[in-house]
Write an enzyme that holds these catalytic residues in place. Structure first.
Site, PDB file in Angstrom:
ATOM      1  N   ASP A   7       0.744  -1.150  -0.148  1.00  0.00           N
ATOM      2  CA  ASP A   7       0.064   0.061  -0.105  1.00  0.00           C
ATOM      3  C   ASP A   7       0.886   1.208   0.131  1.00  0.00           C
ATOM      4  O   ASP A   7       2.058   1.172   0.350  1.00  0.00           O
ATOM      5  CB  ASP A   7      -0.941   0.247   1.231  1.00  0.00           C
ATOM      6  CG  ASP A   7      -1.836   1.254   1.358  1.00  0.00           C
ATOM      7  OD1 ASP A   7      -2.298   1.564   0.202  1.00  0.00           O
ATOM      8  OD2 ASP A   7      -1.822   1.721   2.311  1.00  0.00           O
ATOM      9  N   SER A   8       0.381   2.417  -0.244  1.00  0.00           N
ATOM     10  CA  SER A   8       1.044   3.544  -0.232  1.00  0.00           C
ATOM     11  C   SER A   8       1.458   4.009   1.234  1.00  0.00           C
ATOM     12  O   SER A   8       2.372   4.840   1.502  1.00  0.00           O
ATOM     13  CB  SER A   8       0.124   4.790  -0.772  1.00  0.00           C
ATOM     14  OG  SER A   8      -1.171   4.894  -0.049  1.00  0.00           O
ATOM     15  N   CYS A  70      -3.666  -0.913  -1.812  1.00  0.00           N
ATOM     16  CA  CYS A  70      -3.840   0.760  -2.270  1.00  0.00           C
ATOM     17  C   CYS A  70      -4.834   0.614  -3.654  1.00  0.00           C
ATOM     18  O   CYS A  70      -4.631   0.216  -4.648  1.00  0.00           O
ATOM     19  CB  CYS A  70      -2.407   1.240  -2.561  1.00  0.00           C
ATOM     20  SG  CYS A  70      -2.687   2.826  -3.003  1.00  0.00           S
ATOM     21  N   GLU A 147      -5.300   9.426   9.774  1.00  0.00           N
ATOM     22  CA  GLU A 147      -3.939   9.135  10.124  1.00  0.00           C
ATOM     23  C   GLU A 147      -3.922   9.975  11.447  1.00  0.00           C
ATOM     24  O   GLU A 147      -2.955   9.870  12.264  1.00  0.00           O
ATOM     25  CB  GLU A 147      -3.297   9.987   8.961  1.00  0.00           C
ATOM     26  CG  GLU A 147      -3.541   9.137   7.711  1.00  0.00           C
ATOM     27  CD  GLU A 147      -2.102   8.200   7.275  1.00  0.00           C
ATOM     28  OE1 GLU A 147      -0.952   8.656   7.834  1.00  0.00           O
ATOM     29  OE2 GLU A 147      -2.092   7.272   6.663  1.00  0.00           O
ATOM     30  N   CYS A 179     -11.019   3.190  -0.653  1.00  0.00           N
ATOM     31  CA  CYS A 179      -9.769   3.587  -0.351  1.00  0.00           C
ATOM     32  C   CYS A 179      -9.678   2.975   1.163  1.00  0.00           C
ATOM     33  O   CYS A 179     -10.243   2.534   1.886  1.00  0.00           O
ATOM     34  CB  CYS A 179      -9.989   5.057   0.109  1.00  0.00           C
ATOM     35  SG  CYS A 179      -8.399   5.789   0.623  1.00  0.00           S
ATOM     36  N   HIS A 181      -8.186   3.532   3.824  1.00  0.00           N
ATOM     37  CA  HIS A 181      -8.491   4.317   5.154  1.00  0.00           C
ATOM     38  C   HIS A 181      -9.861   4.294   5.707  1.00  0.00           C
ATOM     39  O   HIS A 181     -10.294   4.359   6.654  1.00  0.00           O
ATOM     40  CB  HIS A 181      -8.091   5.560   4.971  1.00  0.00           C
ATOM     41  CG  HIS A 181      -6.647   5.923   5.014  1.00  0.00           C
ATOM     42  ND1 HIS A 181      -5.525   5.445   4.065  1.00  0.00           N
ATOM     43  CD2 HIS A 181      -5.537   6.419   5.971  1.00  0.00           C
ATOM     44  CE1 HIS A 181      -4.291   5.635   4.366  1.00  0.00           C
ATOM     45  NE2 HIS A 181      -4.316   6.429   5.523  1.00  0.00           N
TER      46      HIS A 181
HETATM   47  N1  DGL Z   1      -3.696   3.851  -0.039  1.00  0.00           N
HETATM   48  C1  DGL Z   1      -4.547   4.763  -0.630  1.00  0.00           C
HETATM   49  C2  DGL Z   1      -5.676   4.458  -1.391  1.00  0.00           C
HETATM   50  O1  DGL Z   1      -6.274   3.372  -1.172  1.00  0.00           O
HETATM   51  C3  DGL Z   1      -4.898   6.147   0.235  1.00  0.00           C
HETATM   52  C4  DGL Z   1      -3.703   6.955   0.693  1.00  0.00           C
HETATM   53  C5  DGL Z   1      -2.977   7.639  -0.368  1.00  0.00           C
HETATM   54  O2  DGL Z   1      -3.619   8.510  -1.101  1.00  0.00           O
HETATM   55  O3  DGL Z   1      -2.001   7.159  -0.693  1.00  0.00           O
HETATM   56  O4  DGL Z   1      -6.025   5.046  -2.311  1.00  0.00           O
END
Ligand code: DGL
Length: 254
Positions: A7-8, A70, A147, A179, A181
């Site tokens: 993931d990011s 992600c 976050e 997403c 989060h």
């Molecule tokens: N992990 C990203 C997503 O699911 C969210 C956080 C980011 O913008 O990197 O799109």
């Protein structure tokens, strides 16, 4: 079996948690690209480049299957990843859409995600392919909210209201949380939207793996991050409900 998840950043731990619940014995190596998060505001080319580097790191760790947790990377990089790596690569878009298609009765589906995910139209195209009307919206403040650990209370409610008010009169009966989060905000979102079915793609993705994962191994979880920033331990515990010590990943930057 050893599986890789990337993931990011930390949000993909929601996907790890769902996968771990369904497959307690697999060994999981997770990579969060915390040095370069967010992906959700970056261009397609950059997201693809970062995704290739993350996948390469996990390939070197010997993973036999890769989950792109992600949504932004799933929207932009899945095809390239599938063409470059020999192991199977799974994203979060298709399972989320499949789940929504099963749930919707009136074929009007909403999707929320990062600006990049919404711009890519990956969810919208697939939902329309299955004959649904789609209402899509980027909700950029949801990521920093999570976050910060603000998952409920007045501030969370106000921000949810700010982004999701238009869904109330839109006629959708199902909303995809597109997403990593957003599952953490599900209770507030669900409360605000009332009877709308809220689809958590982290659950959907772990179910979609059932024919591909052999639930065998030592049940080991290793967490790597490209930056060990100060909020990391707090967020790992918040999402996974337990402490796991993160390790620093040195990802080759091209
Ligand atoms: N992990 C990203 C997503 O699911 C969210 C956080 C980011 O913008 O990197 O799109």
């Amino acid at each position: 079996m050893k599986i890789g998840i990337f993931d990011s950043g930390v949000g993909g731990l929601t996907v790890l948690k769902a996968i771990r619940k369904h497959y307690p014995n697999v060994d999981i190596v997770y990579l969060g690209d915390t040095a370069r998060v967010p992906y959700g505001t970056k261009s397609k080319d950059t997201v693809i480049r970062y995704s290739l580097e993350c996948a390469e790191f996990l390939r070197e760790k010997g993973v036999e299957l890769l989950v792109v947790a992600c949504n932004t990377a799933s929207s932009y990089a899945l095809e390239v990843l599938r063409s470059r790596f020999e192991f199977p690569v799974f994203g979060v878009i298709e399972p989320g859409v499949e789940e929504a298609v099963k749930k919707t009765k009136n074929r009007k589906v909403g999707v929320i995600g990062t600006p990049a995910t919404i711009k890519s139209e990956a969810y919208q195209k697939l939902l329309k392919f299955f004959g649904n009307e789609v209402v899509a919206k980027a909700c950029p403040l949801f990521v920093p909210l999570v976050e910060e650990g603000i998952l409920n209370g007045e501030i969370a409610k106000k921000i949810v209201e700010h982004y999701l008010s238009e869904f109330k009169d839109s006629g959708i009966d199902t909303l995809i949380l597109g997403c990593t989060h957003y599952p953490l905000l599900k209770p507030v979102i669900q409360e605000f939207l009332g009877s709308v079915e809220v689809v958590d793609s982290s659950e959907a993705v772990s179910r979609s793996l059932k024919d591909f994962i052999k639930n065998e191994g030592e049940g080991k979880t290793e967490l790597f991050f490209t930056d060990l920033y100060q909020n990391l331990d707090f967020l790992i515990e918040l999402i996974l409900g337990k402490k796991i010590t993160p390790k620093l990943a040195e990802v080759e930057i091209y």
